[in-house]
Design a protein around this motif. Structure first.
Motif, PDB file in Angstrom:
ATOM      1  N   ARG A   1     106.895   3.679  74.009  1.00  0.00           N
ATOM      2  CA  ARG A   1     106.301   4.178  74.269  1.00  0.00           C
ATOM      3  C   ARG A   1     107.003   5.619  73.684  1.00  0.00           C
ATOM      4  NH1 ARG A   1     104.395   7.937  79.461  1.00  0.00           N
ATOM      5  NH2 ARG A   1     106.533   7.472  80.011  1.00  0.00           N
ATOM      6  N   VAL A   2     106.578   6.203  72.511  1.00  0.00           N
ATOM      7  CA  VAL A   2     107.292   7.365  71.840  1.00  0.00           C
ATOM      8  C   VAL A   2     106.585   9.688  72.449  1.00  0.00           C
ATOM      9  CG1 VAL A   2     106.640   7.982  70.030  1.00  0.00           C
ATOM     10  CG2 VAL A   2     106.599   5.932  69.899  1.00  0.00           C
ATOM     11  N   SER A   3     105.311   9.144  72.631  1.00  0.00           N
ATOM     12  CA  SER A   3     104.836  10.629  73.118  1.00  0.00           C
ATOM     13  C   SER A   3     103.442   9.996  74.249  1.00  0.00           C
ATOM     14  CB  SER A   3     104.541  11.488  71.814  1.00  0.00           C
ATOM     15  OG  SER A   3     104.416  12.788  72.700  1.00  0.00           O
ATOM     16  N   CYS A   4     103.447  11.401  74.773  1.00  0.00           N
ATOM     17  CA  CYS A   4     101.636  11.047  75.508  1.00  0.00           C
ATOM     18  C   CYS A   4     101.832  12.739  75.846  1.00  0.00           C
ATOM     19  CB  CYS A   4     102.048  10.421  77.268  1.00  0.00           C
ATOM     20  SG  CYS A   4     103.062  10.886  78.746  1.00  0.00           S
ATOM     21  N   VAL A   5     100.165  12.930  75.916  1.00  0.00           N
ATOM     22  CA  VAL A   5     100.196  14.320  76.367  1.00  0.00           C
ATOM     23  C   VAL A   5      98.663  14.597  77.774  1.00  0.00           C
ATOM     24  CG1 VAL A   5      98.328  14.436  74.591  1.00  0.00           C
ATOM     25  CG2 VAL A   5      98.931  16.509  74.972  1.00  0.00           C
ATOM     26  N   GLY A   6      98.782  15.273  78.231  1.00  0.00           N
ATOM     27  CA  GLY A   6      97.954  14.953  79.623  1.00  0.00           C
ATOM     28  C   GLY A   6      96.437  15.920  79.093  1.00  0.00           C
ATOM     29  N   SER A   7      95.663  15.422  80.556  1.00  0.00           N
ATOM     30  CA  SER A   7      94.088  15.419  79.362  1.00  0.00           C
ATOM     31  C   SER A   7      94.319  16.801  79.296  1.00  0.00           C
ATOM     32  CB  SER A   7      93.230  15.569  80.544  1.00  0.00           C
ATOM     33  OG  SER A   7      93.545  16.067  81.760  1.00  0.00           O
TER      34      SER A   7
ATOM     35  N   GLN B   1     112.476  13.446  70.288  1.00  0.00           N
ATOM     36  CA  GLN B   1     112.724  14.647  71.031  1.00  0.00           C
ATOM     37  C   GLN B   1     112.909  15.913  69.863  1.00  0.00           C
ATOM     38  OE1 GLN B   1     111.764  15.748  74.873  1.00  0.00           O
ATOM     39  NE2 GLN B   1     111.575  17.648  73.812  1.00  0.00           N
ATOM     40  N   GLY B   2     112.746  16.500  69.384  1.00  0.00           N
ATOM     41  CA  GLY B   2     113.055  17.743  68.861  1.00  0.00           C
ATOM     42  C   GLY B   2     112.396  17.425  67.556  1.00  0.00           C
ATOM     43  N   ARG B   3     111.981  15.913  67.052  1.00  0.00           N
ATOM     44  CA  ARG B   3     111.244  15.407  65.542  1.00  0.00           C
ATOM     45  C   ARG B   3     109.729  14.978  65.267  1.00  0.00           C
ATOM     46  NH1 ARG B   3     113.251  10.913  63.743  1.00  0.00           N
ATOM     47  NH2 ARG B   3     113.211  10.010  65.609  1.00  0.00           N
ATOM     48  N   PHE B   4     109.012  15.163  66.375  1.00  0.00           N
ATOM     49  CA  PHE B   4     107.851  15.256  66.923  1.00  0.00           C
ATOM     50  C   PHE B   4     107.128  15.796  68.013  1.00  0.00           C
ATOM     51  CE2 PHE B   4     108.642  10.147  66.050  1.00  0.00           C
ATOM     52  CZ  PHE B   4     108.635   9.770  65.200  1.00  0.00           C
ATOM     53  N   THR B   5     106.232  15.631  67.073  1.00  0.00           N
ATOM     54  CA  THR B   5     105.134  16.832  68.214  1.00  0.00           C
ATOM     55  C   THR B   5     103.999  16.918  68.171  1.00  0.00           C
ATOM     56  OG1 THR B   5     106.346  18.370  67.681  1.00  0.00           O
ATOM     57  CG2 THR B   5     104.919  19.075  68.764  1.00  0.00           C
ATOM     58  N   ILE B   6     103.495  16.520  69.252  1.00  0.00           N
ATOM     59  CA  ILE B   6     102.354  15.879  69.882  1.00  0.00           C
ATOM     60  C   ILE B   6     101.413  17.098  70.746  1.00  0.00           C
ATOM     61  CG2 ILE B   6     102.278  15.903  72.210  1.00  0.00           C
ATOM     62  CD1 ILE B   6     100.699  12.768  72.099  1.00  0.00           C
ATOM     63  N   SER B   7      99.605  17.177  69.757  1.00  0.00           N
ATOM     64  CA  SER B   7      98.978  17.725  70.238  1.00  0.00           C
ATOM     65  C   SER B   7      97.930  17.391  70.480  1.00  0.00           C
ATOM     66  CB  SER B   7      99.173  19.213  69.650  1.00  0.00           C
ATOM     67  OG  SER B   7      98.692  18.274  68.049  1.00  0.00           O
TER      68      SER B   7
ATOM     69  N   GLY C   1      96.512  18.936  78.070  1.00  0.00           N
ATOM     70  CA  GLY C   1      97.089  19.397  76.602  1.00  0.00           C
ATOM     71  C   GLY C   1      98.652  20.096  77.535  1.00  0.00           C
ATOM     72  N   VAL C   2      98.622  20.744  78.381  1.00  0.00           N
ATOM     73  CA  VAL C   2      99.303  21.365  78.858  1.00  0.00           C
ATOM     74  C   VAL C   2     101.309  20.288  78.708  1.00  0.00           C
ATOM     75  CG1 VAL C   2     100.703  22.261  80.745  1.00  0.00           C
ATOM     76  CG2 VAL C   2      98.864  22.917  80.064  1.00  0.00           C
ATOM     77  N   ASN C   3     100.930  19.393  79.501  1.00  0.00           N
ATOM     78  CA  ASN C   3     101.873  18.901  80.566  1.00  0.00           C
ATOM     79  C   ASN C   3     102.086  17.367  78.842  1.00  0.00           C
ATOM     80  OD1 ASN C   3     102.366  19.486  82.779  1.00  0.00           O
ATOM     81  ND2 ASN C   3     100.556  18.165  83.151  1.00  0.00           N
ATOM     82  N   THR C   4     103.037  17.179  78.236  1.00  0.00           N
ATOM     83  CA  THR C   4     103.988  15.987  77.419  1.00  0.00           C
ATOM     84  C   THR C   4     105.296  15.546  77.704  1.00  0.00           C
ATOM     85  OG1 THR C   4     105.424  18.004  76.020  1.00  0.00           O
ATOM     86  CG2 THR C   4     102.283  17.487  75.557  1.00  0.00           C
ATOM     87  N   TYR C   5     105.052  14.214  76.972  1.00  0.00           N
ATOM     88  CA  TYR C   5     106.547  13.433  76.947  1.00  0.00           C
ATOM     89  C   TYR C   5     106.610  13.125  75.746  1.00  0.00           C
ATOM     90  CZ  TYR C   5     108.721   9.077  77.570  1.00  0.00           C
ATOM     91  OH  TYR C   5     109.791   8.357  76.944  1.00  0.00           O
ATOM     92  N   TYR C   6     108.101  12.893  75.686  1.00  0.00           N
ATOM     93  CA  TYR C   6     108.991  12.956  74.534  1.00  0.00           C
ATOM     94  C   TYR C   6     110.151  11.485  74.857  1.00  0.00           C
ATOM     95  CZ  TYR C   6     106.217  15.934  72.355  1.00  0.00           C
ATOM     96  OH  TYR C   6     105.632  17.366  71.672  1.00  0.00           O
ATOM     97  N   LEU C   7     109.929  10.469  73.963  1.00  0.00           N
ATOM     98  CA  LEU C   7     110.935   8.928  73.646  1.00  0.00           C
ATOM     99  C   LEU C   7     112.525  10.498  73.438  1.00  0.00           C
ATOM    100  CD1 LEU C   7     111.769   6.285  74.532  1.00  0.00           C
ATOM    101  CD2 LEU C   7     111.524   6.783  71.822  1.00  0.00           C
ATOM    102  N   ASP C   8     113.389   9.673  74.274  1.00  0.00           N
ATOM    103  CA  ASP C   8     114.877  10.489  73.599  1.00  0.00           C
ATOM    104  C   ASP C   8     115.071  10.877  72.182  1.00  0.00           C
ATOM    105  OD1 ASP C   8     117.139  10.149  76.422  1.00  0.00           O
ATOM    106  OD2 ASP C   8     114.820  11.257  76.067  1.00  0.00           O
ATOM    107  N   SER C   9     114.931   9.737  71.652  1.00  0.00           N
ATOM    108  CA  SER C   9     114.569   9.019  69.952  1.00  0.00           C
ATOM    109  C   SER C   9     114.177  10.616  69.002  1.00  0.00           C
ATOM    110  CB  SER C   9     115.199   7.622  69.589  1.00  0.00           C
ATOM    111  OG  SER C   9     114.004   7.636  70.060  1.00  0.00           O
TER     112      SER C   9
END
Length: 118
Positions: free
Chosen positions: A46-52, A64-70, A54-62
């Motif tokens: 799992r690379v990233s996810c966003v809650g329903s 983080q800081g390079r990818f942005t989910i929206s 759009g507020v809560n997000t998660y990023y894989l450590d590797s």
């Protein structure tokens, strides 16, 4: 819900891509959306996810800081902006959906290939 991933391609290291995951068939804003990837010979992660909402997000450590989910619930679409791409980001990327009250991702789109050349 049906999902359609797009936006993959070939890019040089350091470049950027934006993946899109377009949803149809159900109430989009009731689902959390995740981006996963699988490289040849490796497990899916799992690379990233966003809650329903759009507020809560998660990023894989590797990433983080390079990818942005929206997400844009008005367009039933989730985006993954990938900057500073590295060869190790090369993989097939999939988007998936899970109902907000569930843990398992039940709905999957087809993959889109991202290839990062060195």
């Amino acid at each position: 819900v049906q999902l359609q991933a797009s936006g993959g391609g070939l890019v040089q290291a350091g470049g950027s891509l934006r993946l899109s995951c377009a949803a149809s068939g159900s109430t989009f804003d009731g689902y959390a959306i995740g981006w996963f990837r699988q490289a040849p010979g490796k497990k899916r992660e799992r690379v990233s996810c966003v809650g329903s909402s759009g507020v809560n997000t998660y990023y894989l450590d590797s990433v983080q800081g390079r990818f942005t989910i929206s997400r844009d619930n008005a367009k039933n679409t989730v985006y993954l902006l990938m900057n500073s791409l590295k060869p190790e980001d090369t993989a097939v990327y999939y988007c998936a959906a899970r109902a907000a009250n569930k843990v398992v991702y039940d709905y999957w789109g087809q993959g889109t290939l991202v290839t990062v050349s060195s």
